[in-house]
Design an enzyme around this catalytic site. Structure first.
Site, PDB file in Angstrom:
ATOM      1  CB  ALA A 180     -33.614  -4.617 -17.981  1.00 26.63           C
ATOM      2  CG  ASN A 236     -34.387 -10.512 -24.430  1.00 26.35           C
ATOM      3  OD1 ASN A 236     -34.648 -10.945 -25.519  1.00 26.35           O
ATOM      4  ND2 ASN A 236     -33.679 -11.531 -23.437  1.00 26.35           N
ATOM      5  CG  HIS A 271     -29.798  -0.819 -20.492  1.00 21.21           C
ATOM      6  ND1 HIS A 271     -29.066  -1.465 -21.406  1.00 21.21           N
ATOM      7  CD2 HIS A 271     -30.381  -1.382 -19.418  1.00 21.21           C
ATOM      8  CE1 HIS A 271     -28.861  -2.514 -20.789  1.00 21.21           C
ATOM      9  NE2 HIS A 271     -29.662  -2.768 -19.698  1.00 21.21           N
TER      10      HIS A 271
END
Length: 268
Positions: free
Chosen positions: A122, A190, A220
């Site tokens: 991601a 993760n 993020h």
């Protein structure tokens, strides 16, 4: 070029997406087996999709596949990795958080000629982080913002009595190292575990985790300071049907698989 046999361990949102793509066809790759806890449910799904694939146990995977894509709960990472690595084969690990306390799996791969592959997942910019790590990285800082539902049920929140119900404003629920974050939020971050493996390790990589009812995507932001470059990266991932997982994660796995047999590879 010989065909590479791919198996999938776990048939959740990511596993199903990867299985569909392999069944549709990826050059040089074939869907060879699936291992999942609920075989009846898996068989029903495969039948609906028109996919023919054997359902096997975890310890049978080395006999069916050259590479296993791990899309399963982090708690069974050992059961997936050990048979494959002992056989000198490859495992693509999505549960990067579970790798941090298991350096013995890397040792096992090295001893038997196996390989652990951690896809970008991601995040973005692993090429830049890996390149910078060939020099000196001074710091890697990450901030993650997720809808409260994407963090609900995490062990750290449960243990500390932090509820996501009715949250009206952004709340910083964690600040610390990637190693501590991986233990506190094993199914949620993760991304930072993988980032730490690409860069300066889980103890020097830091993260803030925010539950934010104002966001609808998993957001993020990463800042890297090194002797070769200073750079920032930002990504907003659209959640899949599983709010803990962004849609791009499965696509990252497919891209990594495609790269295994591609005549042209772009990126470090």
């Amino acid at each position: 070029m010989s065909t590479k046999r791919i198996a999938i361990a776990g048939l959740g949102e990511i596993g199903r997406t990867v299985a569909r793509k392999l069944a549709q066809g990826l050059p040089g790759l074939t869907l060879a087996a699936i291992a999942t806890r609920d075989r009846a449910k898996a068989k029903a799904w495969l039948d609906r999709e028109g996919i023919s694939c054997p359902l096997v146990s975890l310890d049978e995977l080395p006999g069916h596949a050259d590479l296993v894509v791990e899309c399963a709960p982090a708690a069974i990472l050992d059961q997936i990795c050990r048979p494959m690595l002992t056989a000198g084969k490859q495992v693509m690990v999505l549960s990067a958080s579970a790798l941090l306390p298991r350096p013995d799996l890397v040792d096992l791969a090295r001893a038997h000629g196996g390989q652990i592959i951690v896809p970008t997942g991601a995040l973005i910019g692993f090429d830049a982080v890996s390149a910078a790590a060939e020099g000196t990285i001074h710091s890697v800082q990450m901030m993650t913002r997720k809808p409260p539902g994407g963090l609900a049920g995490a062990p750290y929140l449960v243990e500390n009595g932090i509820s996501m119900d009715g949250l009206a404003s952004a709340l910083c629920v964690f600040k610390g190292s990637a190693r501590d974050a991986a233990a506190a939020f094993p199914a949620n971050v993760n991304v930072v575990a993988a980032l730490s493996l690409a860069g300066i390790g889980p103890d020097r990589t830091t993260i803030e985790i925010w539950a934010d009812p104002a966001v609808t995507r998993n957001c993020h932001q990463i800042r890297v300071e090194s002797d070769s470059a200073s750079f920032t990266m930002s990504i907003e991932n659209i959640p899949s049907e599983n709010p803990k997982t962004g849609r791009i994660t499965a696509l990252s796995v497919i891209a990594a698989l495609r790269k295994l047999t591609s005549a042209l590879q772009v990126g470090t």
